[in-house]
Design an enzyme around this catalytic site. Structure first.
Site, PDB file in Angstrom:
ATOM      1  N   GLU A 275       0.828  -1.210   0.000  1.00  0.00           N
ATOM      2  CA  GLU A 275       0.000   0.000   0.000  1.00  0.00           C
ATOM      3  C   GLU A 275       0.861   1.259   0.000  1.00  0.00           C
ATOM      4  OE1 GLU A 275      -1.943  -2.845   3.077  1.00  0.00           O
ATOM      5  OE2 GLU A 275       0.005  -2.579   2.089  1.00  0.00           O
TER       6      GLU A 275
ATOM      7  N   CYS B  27       0.023   0.795   7.778  1.00  0.00           N
ATOM      8  CA  CYS B  27      -0.425   1.186   6.435  1.00  0.00           C
ATOM      9  C   CYS B  27      -1.710   1.992   6.500  1.00  0.00           C
ATOM     10  CB  CYS B  27      -0.620  -0.058   5.573  1.00  0.00           C
ATOM     11  SG  CYS B  27       0.928  -0.900   5.151  1.00  0.00           S
TER      12      CYS B  27
ATOM     13  N   ALA C 115       9.707 -38.158  -8.091  1.00  0.00           N
ATOM     14  CA  ALA C 115       9.693 -38.516  -9.510  1.00  0.00           C
ATOM     15  C   ALA C 115       9.668 -40.031  -9.601  1.00  0.00           C
ATOM     16  CB  ALA C 115      10.928 -37.964 -10.220  1.00  0.00           C
TER      17      ALA C 115
ATOM     18  N   TRP D 292      19.127 -40.681 -13.937  1.00  0.00           N
ATOM     19  CA  TRP D 292      18.003 -39.807 -13.566  1.00  0.00           C
ATOM     20  C   TRP D 292      16.717 -40.391 -14.109  1.00  0.00           C
ATOM     21  CZ3 TRP D 292      18.962 -36.210 -10.102  1.00  0.00           C
ATOM     22  CH2 TRP D 292      20.239 -35.691  -9.989  1.00  0.00           C
TER      23      TRP D 292
ATOM     24  N   ARG E 238      12.772 -25.252  -5.049  1.00  0.00           N
ATOM     25  CA  ARG E 238      13.752 -25.182  -3.957  1.00  0.00           C
ATOM     26  C   ARG E 238      14.133 -23.734  -3.634  1.00  0.00           C
ATOM     27  NH1 ARG E 238      18.464 -29.769  -4.838  1.00  0.00           N
ATOM     28  NH2 ARG E 238      17.176 -31.643  -4.484  1.00  0.00           N
TER      29      ARG E 238
ATOM     30  N   THR F 232      17.610 -41.803   2.488  1.00  0.00           N
ATOM     31  CA  THR F 232      17.915 -41.056   1.270  1.00  0.00           C
ATOM     32  C   THR F 232      19.249 -40.333   1.399  1.00  0.00           C
ATOM     33  OG1 THR F 232      15.568 -40.756   0.771  1.00  0.00           O
ATOM     34  CG2 THR F 232      17.098 -39.212  -0.247  1.00  0.00           C
TER      35      THR F 232
ATOM     36  N   ARG G 189      20.597 -25.323  -7.692  1.00  0.00           N
ATOM     37  CA  ARG G 189      21.708 -25.331  -8.636  1.00  0.00           C
ATOM     38  C   ARG G 189      21.309 -24.992 -10.063  1.00  0.00           C
ATOM     39  NH1 ARG G 189      21.913 -29.858  -5.866  1.00  0.00           N
ATOM     40  NH2 ARG G 189      21.504 -31.208  -7.662  1.00  0.00           N
TER      41      ARG G 189
END
Length: 444
Positions: free
Chosen positions: A56, A88, A158, A174, A188, A200, A211
């Site tokens: 504003e 504001c 995935a 991949w 990310r 993992t 990246r």
């Protein structure tokens, strides 16, 4: 009274400006504002970054004298308290605005209706509720944290066309294409943390950093969070090895009473090694055979985190869904078929609200997540219901599912699996050679 169609047109512009703050204003909400004089936009503003003037004020400064007698359209109720910036509401009154239209009331307790009340008391015409649902979806993370104290949780994985995360030998690089991986890095860069389980972290030694795209300067890299109830992660390998450059937070539990002294000493040495390389270790309560997931997320909420991206593994996803703690999903489906019954799938059902697999012989709680496509609502965004992330990518437009809520080809969700979760606001989009399915799983 304003013309509803006219008010919506200007509010859409305010919402579009608000999106520009995605990833830069958190933990504040994204807010946009436009000043309208004689049915013409004379100024626009947005909350550009945390600590900067609110939308504003930015719009009113741009409008200068044109603000007197004008209307102000703002995507969230104007604040009425002193925080990092002055109220504001006082800037609006000083500028001579005659009418304020807000999309939604601010859930922050120090505002929550007080801003609009202050403007009404001063004699301004005030309207609220214009495109309210869109405004709530835009700031879903902010609304959730105000209501629950927890960040918005995004589950991402995935998999192949036959539902496999990796080969039976554990190879996963991949499964998704380069465009899909870039899309993940776009997400990310706007989250506060990336979570993985210990399995993992040990198997993949992931960096979990941004990246493929440039990090947002105001934000930098997200915190890396590892759920490691037994402290099995090695200090010499990623993500722990780079903890002094990009923070690593490890959640673990106390060893059970009666643990052998040599095991206690080994655990102590492991914790010391992880701390020496810069990792922070937080102990939370046990739940079943693993970590208390609600305590983990509550800790992240207390740190001011707005969005958290969960990237696996299967036991973590199983716990999230069983505990109804995931808010969004992003599933990349590759046009490949492994055809291997021993290859892992995306979800392992938990024994309870835990982050580890059930002990041998334990009866697991029923898995509770089946994407059941509902109403046709499209949010062109990598986070369904939140702002569009900009960047070049090879995609086709997101396509909504046209099925009725809960539809599963004639079978109800409950007939398919007990306590199934319906995926809402589902979109289907081609990203490179992959298909991306997104949606939300609950209120936020």
């Amino acid at each position: 009274m304003g013309d509803p169609g006219r008010d919506e047109r200007y509010m859409r512009r305010a919402l579009a400006r608000a999106v520009e703050g995605l990833g830069r204003v958190e933990p504040n909400p994204m807010v946009g504002a436009v000043v309208v004089q004689d049915d013409r936009i004379v100024a626009e503003g947005r909350h550009a970054r945390f600590g900067d003037p609110h939308a504003e004020v930015a719009a009113l400064r741009q409008a200068e004298t044109l603000a007197r007698g004008a209307e102000l359209f703002v995507s969230l109720e104007p604040c009425s308290h002193h925080g990092k910036t002055p109220p504001c509401t006082e800037a609006i009154l000083a500028a001579g605005i005659r009418r304020v239209v807000a999309a939604v009331t601010d859930p922050f307790p120090e505002v929550s209706g007080r801003g609009l009340a202050r403007l009404r008391e001063a004699g301004l015409e005030v309207a609220v509720g214009v495109l309210e649902e869109e405004a709530r979806r835009l700031n879903a993370a902010f609304f959730k944290r105000q209501a629950t104290g927890l960040p918005l949780i995004i589950a991402k994985w995935a998999m192949t066309l036959d539902g496999r995360l990796a080969t039976a030998a554990g190879e996963s690089r991949w499964i998704s294409c380069e465009e899909s991986r870039r899309r993940v890095h776009e997400v990310r860069r706007i989250v506060d943390a990336v979570i993985v389980g210990a399995g993992t972290a040990v198997k993949d030694t992931p960096s979990l950093t941004v990246r493929h795209v440039e990090p947002i300067p105001e934000r930098g890299q997200p915190m890396r969070v590892v759920l490691d109830d037994r402290l099995v992660m090695e200090a010499s390998k990623e993500p722990a090895a780079s903890a002094r450059q990009t923070p690593v937070l490890i959640f673990t539990t106390c060893l059970p009473v009666g643990t052998a002294p040599d095991a206690v000493e080994a655990n102590r040495r492991q914790a010391e090694a992880l701390r020496e390389v810069g990792c922070e270790i937080v102990t939370v309560a046990k739940s079943g055979e693993g970590l208390a997931l609600d305590e983990v997320l509550a800790d992240l909420g207390r740190r001011g985190m707005s969005r958290v991206l969960v990237e696996g593994g299967a036991r973590v996803f199983g716990s999230l869904f069983a505990a109804r703690l995931a808010d969004r999903i992003m599933v990349f489906i590759s046009p490949r078929i492994l055809g291997d019954a021993d290859a892992p799938g995306p979800i392992v059902r938990p024994a309870a609200n835990t982050l580890t697999s059930p002990p041998p012989g334990a009866t697991a709680a029923p898995y509770a997540a089946v994407p059941s496509p509902p109403a046709a609502i499209v949010f062109p965004s990598p986070l369904v219901g939140e702002g569009r992330v900009r960047g070049n990518r090879s995609t086709t437009p997101a396509t909504p599912c046209g099925c009725a809520p809960g539809a599963t080809g004639g079978l109800s969700a409950s007939a398919f699996l007990p306590d199934a979760l319906d995926l809402q606001d589902m979109t289907v989009e081609q990203v490179g050679c992959d298909v991306l399915i997104q949606g939300r799983l609950g209120e936020f």
